[in-house]
Structure formats: C-alpha cells, structure tokens
Scaffold this motif. Structure first.
Motif, PDB file in Angstrom:
ATOM      1  N   SER A 253       0.854  -1.191   0.000  1.00 13.11           N
ATOM      2  CA  SER A 253       0.000   0.000   0.000  1.00 13.11           C
ATOM      3  C   SER A 253       0.886   1.236   0.000  1.00 13.11           C
ATOM      4  N   GLY A 254       0.258   2.369  -0.206  1.00 18.39           N
ATOM      5  CA  GLY A 254       0.976   3.636  -0.175  1.00 18.39           C
ATOM      6  C   GLY A 254       0.122   4.701   0.476  1.00 18.39           C
ATOM      7  N   GLN A 255       0.763   5.776   0.915  1.00 16.84           N
ATOM      8  CA  GLN A 255       0.028   6.886   1.512  1.00 16.84           C
ATOM      9  C   GLN A 255       0.688   8.190   1.099  1.00 16.84           C
ATOM     10  N   THR A 256      -0.124   9.219   0.951  1.00 15.26           N
ATOM     11  CA  THR A 256       0.356  10.537   0.549  1.00 15.26           C
ATOM     12  C   THR A 256       0.359  11.427   1.787  1.00 15.26           C
ATOM     13  N   LEU A 257       1.536  11.979   2.099  1.00 17.02           N
ATOM     14  CA  LEU A 257       1.743  12.738   3.329  1.00 17.02           C
ATOM     15  C   LEU A 257       2.270  14.131   3.011  1.00 17.02           C
ATOM     16  N   GLU A 258       2.254  14.986   4.016  1.00 19.38           N
ATOM     17  CA  GLU A 258       2.885  16.293   3.909  1.00 19.38           C
ATOM     18  C   GLU A 258       3.666  16.581   5.179  1.00 19.38           C
ATOM     19  N   THR A 259       4.716  17.372   5.037  1.00 14.77           N
ATOM     20  CA  THR A 259       5.521  17.766   6.186  1.00 14.77           C
ATOM     21  C   THR A 259       6.028  19.185   5.975  1.00 14.77           C
ATOM     22  N   ASN A 260       6.361  19.866   7.057  1.00 13.94           N
ATOM     23  CA  ASN A 260       6.895  21.225   6.986  1.00 13.94           C
ATOM     24  C   ASN A 260       7.995  21.382   8.019  1.00 13.94           C
ATOM     25  N   PRO A 261       8.670  22.524   8.060  1.00 13.30           N
ATOM     26  CA  PRO A 261       9.816  22.668   8.965  1.00 13.30           C
ATOM     27  C   PRO A 261       9.506  22.389  10.436  1.00 13.30           C
ATOM     28  N   SER A 262       8.294  22.641  10.888  1.00 16.24           N
ATOM     29  CA  SER A 262       7.975  22.401  12.300  1.00 16.24           C
ATOM     30  C   SER A 262       7.900  20.914  12.636  1.00 16.24           C
ATOM     31  N   ASP A 263       7.865  20.047  11.606  1.00 17.42           N
ATOM     32  CA  ASP A 263       7.825  18.604  11.828  1.00 17.42           C
ATOM     33  C   ASP A 263       9.214  17.991  11.955  1.00 17.42           C
ATOM     34  N   GLU A 264      10.254  18.804  11.874  1.00 12.07           N
ATOM     35  CA  GLU A 264      11.622  18.310  11.996  1.00 12.07           C
ATOM     36  C   GLU A 264      12.035  18.372  13.465  1.00 12.07           C
ATOM     37  N   LEU A 265      12.165  17.215  14.096  1.00 12.43           N
ATOM     38  CA  LEU A 265      12.543  17.155  15.503  1.00 12.43           C
ATOM     39  C   LEU A 265      14.059  17.230  15.624  1.00 12.43           C
ATOM     40  N   LYS A 266      14.527  18.042  16.559  1.00 12.67           N
ATOM     41  CA  LYS A 266      15.966  18.261  16.704  1.00 12.67           C
ATOM     42  C   LYS A 266      16.448  17.883  18.091  1.00 12.67           C
ATOM     43  N   SER A 267      17.715  17.525  18.161  1.00 15.00           N
ATOM     44  CA  SER A 267      18.314  17.131  19.429  1.00 15.00           C
ATOM     45  C   SER A 267      18.422  18.344  20.356  1.00 15.00           C
ATOM     46  N   PRO A 268      17.987  18.229  21.615  1.00 15.06           N
ATOM     47  CA  PRO A 268      18.083  19.362  22.533  1.00 15.06           C
ATOM     48  C   PRO A 268      19.498  19.620  23.045  1.00 15.06           C
ATOM     49  N   ALA A 269      20.414  18.682  22.822  1.00 12.72           N
ATOM     50  CA  ALA A 269      21.791  18.813  23.324  1.00 12.72           C
ATOM     51  C   ALA A 269      22.662  17.798  22.599  1.00 12.72           C
ATOM     52  N   PRO A 270      23.987  17.918  22.721  1.00 10.96           N
ATOM     53  CA  PRO A 270      24.856  16.886  22.133  1.00 10.96           C
ATOM     54  C   PRO A 270      24.697  15.559  22.865  1.00 10.96           C
ATOM     55  N   GLY A 271      24.913  14.469  22.149  1.00 14.56           N
ATOM     56  CA  GLY A 271      24.851  13.160  22.784  1.00 14.56           C
ATOM     57  C   GLY A 271      24.657  12.059  21.764  1.00 14.56           C
ATOM     58  N   ILE A 272      24.447  10.853  22.256  1.00 10.44           N
ATOM     59  CA  ILE A 272      24.204   9.697  21.401  1.00 10.44           C
ATOM     60  C   ILE A 272      22.703   9.524  21.242  1.00 10.44           C
ATOM     61  N   PHE A 273      22.252   9.542  20.002  1.00 15.93           N
ATOM     62  CA  PHE A 273      20.826   9.388  19.735  1.00 15.93           C
ATOM     63  C   PHE A 273      20.484   7.922  19.560  1.00 15.93           C
ATOM     64  N   GLU A 274      19.442   7.488  20.256  1.00 13.03           N
ATOM     65  CA  GLU A 274      18.934   6.120  20.166  1.00 13.03           C
ATOM     66  C   GLU A 274      17.501   6.159  19.636  1.00 13.03           C
ATOM     67  N   PRO A 275      17.255   5.670  18.419  1.00 12.50           N
ATOM     68  CA  PRO A 275      15.878   5.682  17.901  1.00 12.50           C
ATOM     69  C   PRO A 275      15.009   4.686  18.657  1.00 12.50           C
TER      70      PRO A 275
END
Length: 337
Positions: A253-275
């Motif tokens: 299946s497929g889906q059509t989405l939209e995103t904008n700059p406010s949807d970009e989550l950023k790291s609050p500080a330096p460190g190791i990111f774990e998804p």
C-alpha cells in the motif's frame, strides 16, 4: 573562453545509443565524461533519469544501471535518457558534496559555464539534457545516517496545475510514501530549476542506509526501488505492464503525506541518539521517538524526544552521535488534497 559542454553522440538517433556528456575542464579540475544512455522510440513522453546527485546515496546509481539493462527490450515509445552518476567525483569519494569545491550539486542549478566543477556539471545538464525532455526523475536516497520509507518527494509548486500533475504522477510510482515536503532550503535545487521551466520533476528518496550495513542498499530494498521506478515508467506510458505496490514491511500500500519545517525534531543537546520507533510508524502526541544519551556524565539523565502531535514517522536518524539542534526525526501527516 572555456570549451563548451557537449555530447559525444546524437540524442535524436532512433533506438539505443550510448556515449558521454563532456563537462569542460576549469581552473579547479579537469574535464569530466559522464556516461549517458539514450533510448529513443519516437513519439511519447520524454524522460531524463539521473542518479548520483549526492555521492553517498548509492541506490540511485545502482537502480539507474539496472534500468539500462532491461529498458532496450521494454520501452515501447518516447525517449528515455539516463545518466547514472551526474556527480562522479562525489560518488567516488562517497560524500554528499563534491570534494573538489565542497559544493552541493543540488544547490547550484542551473550552474555556470565558468564556475567551479559542480557548477559546470549543472550547466552541462541544464544546457544539453533538460531541453530534450519534459520530465526529470532524480534518484536520491536519504543518506547513510538516516532511515526513511521508500518515497517520492515533491516540494510545493506555485503553478497549481503543475503541482497537481506532479502529485498524480508521484502517486503512480506506488511507493510506500508520496510526500509533499515544504522546507526552506530550495535555492539552486535541481527541481526548482526544472519547475521554473514548466516541466515535471520527480524525486525519489530510496530509504537511506549504507552499503556497509545492508538495510536500504540490500537486495530486497533495491527490488522495491526498481519496482517503484517501473511503475512510474508505466504511468508515463513509456513501457507496458501492470503497476503494483511493492511489499514493504509486509504491506502492499501507499500513503500521501505532507511535512513542513515544524515537523523536523531536533536534538536538545549533544549526545548519542537512540531511535525508539521506525519509519511509517503512527505515533500519538507524547509518544517516544528517541532518547538522547549525554556523554559528559554517567549520572546525567537521558533525554526523551517525544512526538509533539499525532503524526507518522517519515524518517528517523540512525543511532549515533549528534550535535545540539541537529535533526533526529521528520514527522508527517496525511495530505489533505
């Protein structure tokens, strides 16, 4: 006066032809010869397929070379031009930007004949290949430090008719996600230049990952990408066949989405990111997207990164060290047509 860019063969020759697009030498680097494939079957759509715009996104060059193998038998009409690696210097160095001038090829269009090597590549493509086609398919992936759903991406286009046509063709690729992405970094982009000429531009983002860790450049993933491009060629009328959704994570299946700059989550500080989630996961407000582990102290608490709203995970950074304010995830939501 510098030598003009040129092709070593005539693109109007009927049938299959191969040769090179010659990018003249400049003050910073010698001349480049980019391999070019052409299949001219007469009337119909005209399409330019490019890979290797960013040199550390190898899915595009691989899929482009696969197409060269089977298109001569499959193509029934129209014109298809393929340049598997438009930035061979970056591909050879496995870098996003051109190592000679440090420039992002996808930010210098339409280029300059007297510019640096990246600008000369863009100039050669703009002058000699774009006038021959009405549609461009630029094969990207999301880079080696990200995972994203196999996608077709377009940016907002002022021309409403062209926007509608672009979304319609994008959805016909039947990849898991078709994304309308509004972002601020558009100066000199390949698609912006093509749209300005009233032509259709389709950009793939083939999943991210590296050749060294399998994943998005493995055999199963490459089969999905190739199937999506085949669907697109069917939709353009260039080849015959029945378009089908490729299987992605046990779904067709497929889906059509939209995103904008406010949807970009950023790291609050330096460190190791774990998804802590995967692409195309549906998340609610407050759901855990990932965890940031500070490195300066064992007693410091890890920092949770949570979804600000109900959304769908379009892309998430692979585990690794990130700087403060560096992107770690991109969320999206269903596009309201």
């Amino acid at each position: 006066m510098s030598e003009a860019p040129h092709l070593t063969f005539d693109l109007d020759t009927p049938g299959v032809s191969t040769g090179h697009l010659v990018v003249p030498k400049g003050a910073d680097f010698e001349a480049l010869s980019l391999p070019v494939f052409s299949c001219n079957r007469g009337d119909g759509a005209s399409l330019l397929i490019t890979g290797g715009n960013h040199g550390n996104e190898l899915q595009g060059p691989i899929v482009a070379r696969r197409l060269v193998e089977w298109l001569p038998e499959a193509q029934r009409c129209g014109r298809i031009i393929i340049v598997p690696e438009i930035n061979p210097l970056a591909v050879q160095a496995w870098t996003r930007n051109t190592p000679i001038d440090g420039k992002n090829l996808n930010r210098v269009f339409p280029g300059r004949s007297d510019g640096s090597v990246s600008e000369r590549i863009a100039d050669a493509i703009s002058r000699l290949l774009l006038p021959m086609v009405d549609t461009v398919l630029d094969l990207h992936s999301f880079g080696p430090t990200w995972d994203c759903a196999p996608s077709i991406i377009t940016h907002p286009i002022a021309d409403v008719d062209l926007m509608t046509k672009t979304v319609r063709i994008s959805e016909a690729f039947k990849l898991p996600v078709t994304l309308l992405w509004e972002h601020n970094d558009t100066a000199g982009m390949f698609d912006t230049w093509v749209h300005g000429q009233g032509k259709t531009f389709i950009c793939t983002e083939f999943g991210g990952g590296t050749v060294f860790c399998g994943g998005a450049v493995g055999a199963e993933a490459l089969a999905i990408y190739e199937a999506g491009v085949r669907n697109g060629l069917i939709a353009l009328g260039l080849i015959e066949g029945k378009a089908e959704y490729p299987t992605f994570r046990q779904h067709k299946s497929g889906q059509t989405l939209e995103t904008n700059p406010s949807d970009e989550l950023k790291s609050p500080a330096p460190g190791i990111f774990e998804p802590r989630c995967s692409v195309v996961d549906e998340v609610k407000q407050g759901d855990l997207i990932g965890i940031l582990h500070p490195m300066d102290s064992l007693s410091a608490d890890s920092i949770d990164i949570r979804a600000p709203t109900a959304s769908i995970v379009f892309a998430i950074r692979s585990a690794g060290y990130v700087q403060g304010n560096q992107e770690v995830a991109i969320l999206a939501r269903p596009l309201v047509h």
